[in-house]
Scaffold this active site. Structure first.
Site: not given
Ligand code: SAM
Ligand code: SF4
Ligand code: DTB
Length: 341
Positions: A99, A62, A130, A55, A59, A190, A262
């Site tokens: 989802c 992530c 979703c 990606c 973040c 959501c 949730r």
């Molecule tokens: N890439 C898209 C985005 O960020 O909008 C969708 C997927 S992203 C993995 C969806 C959400 O999962 C993130 O906004 C975050 O809140 C949650 N998330 C991701 N990694 C996580 C982690 N290690 N622990 C807890 N929540 C996580």
């Molecule tokens: Fe990419 Fe993870 Fe951020 Fe979603 S949460 S935008 S998958 S880096």
């Protein structure tokens, strides 16, 4: 009398809820919960990562960000048929919503038609759909609505202030823009975030205040407890006190009385008693299935056992889907049917 649904919460008001003695807070949350929901019903969704890793966003929490070496196996967009097979399996196991998540900044013109096919295919099975695909244009949002998408997940993650320290490749405002497109297209929202990322209590309060003061409360509010991922900047962050997590659920329930809250990522590390307290504090939705997107979730039979021990039943799916089953003269599978599989 104070209206039930408010969008004008102040920091001080939210803080005074958060600061209540624990028993008073949970009692108030459970009282609000009972006015709006069956207290023993929990909505059940299953997650699938349809495009994994690499990606472009950074973040810090992530596993899928291309900026960190998390040793994750990357996968390009899954074939539509494969996604539909997974959805069928989720349905057989008793999930009512499927989802689909993709590690994109936004969907590309090349990938987008496949995504629309996935929505149509899953919907045709009588499940709610979703998706979470990153930022969306107005046109893309409208096309998703047309394909029958029920929910779009797009989290604000934390307070406006702390957001900048967690993500540098997009802004909090960008997130609000996509949320507005989704709302305007009539897709249910959501939206929630993560706690346990080293944020302060004021950030957690600001985060809940932002959610509650959106033009419309998100229909679904995922509260994730950080799953620490090796190789990310947050791999060694301190754990959040468990009671703080329960307080977050309870305050979310009080601020957004008609939303599903949730109990999202992080259940794998929680024992049954902790999860029971989250349900008591007003959580009424979970991710069900042994995997979230890239990390483990509790085993399906453990969740079934937990539901049975607590006398919780999965929430019924919407009438529209039930009708389609009636037309086909078939019984929709129930959560407990899956136990005999
Ligand atoms: N890439 C898209 C985005 O960020 O909008 C969708 C997927 S992203 C993995 C969806 C959400 O999962 C993130 O906004 C975050 O809140 C949650 N998330 C991701 N990694 C996580 C982690 N290690 N622990 C807890 N929540 C996580
Ligand atoms: Fe990419 Fe993870 Fe951020 Fe979603 S949460 S935008 S998958 S880096
Ligand atoms: C959300 O708020 N939580 C889900 C969903 N929206 C897409 C994702 C949780 C991901 C947890 C870490 C992982 O499995 O990669």
């Amino acid at each position: 009398m104070t209206p039930v649904i408010r969008h004008d919460w102040t920091f001080e008001e939210v803080r005074s809820l958060y600061d209540l003695p624990f028993n008073d807070l949970v009692f108030q949350a459970q009282s609000v919960h009972r006015q709006h929901f069956d207290p023993n019903a929990v909505q059940v969704s299953t997650l699938l990562s349809i495009k994994t890793g690499a990606c472009p966003e950074d973040c810090k929490y992530c596993s899928q960000s291309g900026h960190y070496n998390t040793e994750l196996e990357k996968e390009k967009l899954m074939a539509v048929e494969k996604v539909l097979d997974e959805a069928r399996r989720a349905k057989e196991n008793g999930a009512s919503r499927f989802c689909m998540g993709a590690a994109w900044k936004h969907p590309s013109a090349k990938d987008f038609p496949h995504v629309l096919e996935m929505v149509k295919g899953v919907r045709a099975m009588g499940m709610e759909t979703c998706m979470t695909l990153g930022a969306l244009s107005v046109e893309q949002t409208e096309a998703l609505a047309e394909a029958g998408l029920d929910y779009y997940n797009h989290n604000i993650d934390t307070s406006r202030d702390y957001y900048k320290t967690i993500i540098s490749t997009r802004s909090f405002e960008d997130r609000l823009d996509t949320l507005a497109h989704v709302r305007d297209a009539g897709i249910k929202v959501c939206c929630g975030g993560i706690v346990g990322m080293g944020e302060g209590m004021n950030d957690r309060i600001e985060f809940l205040k932002e959610l509650a003061n959106l033009p419309k409360h998100p229909e679904s509010v995922p509260i994730n407890n950080l799953v620490k991922i090796k190789g990310t900047p947050l791999e060694d962050v301190d754990d959040l006190d468990e009671f703080e997590f329960i307080r977050m659920i309870a305050v979310a329930r009080i601020l957004m009385p008609e939303s599903h809250v949730r109990l999202s990522a992080g259940r794998e590390e929680m024992n049954d008693q902790m999860q029971a307290l989250c349900f008591l504090a007003g959580a009424n939705s979970i991710f069900y299935g042994e995997k979230l997107l890239t990390t483990p979730n509790p085993e399906e039979h453990d969740d079934m056992r937990l539901f049975q021990r607590l006398g919780i039943h999965p929430e019924e799916i919407e009438l529209e889907e039930k009708l389609s089953h009636e037309l086909l003269r078939e019984e929709p599978p129930t959560f407990y049917d899956a136990m005999s599989h």
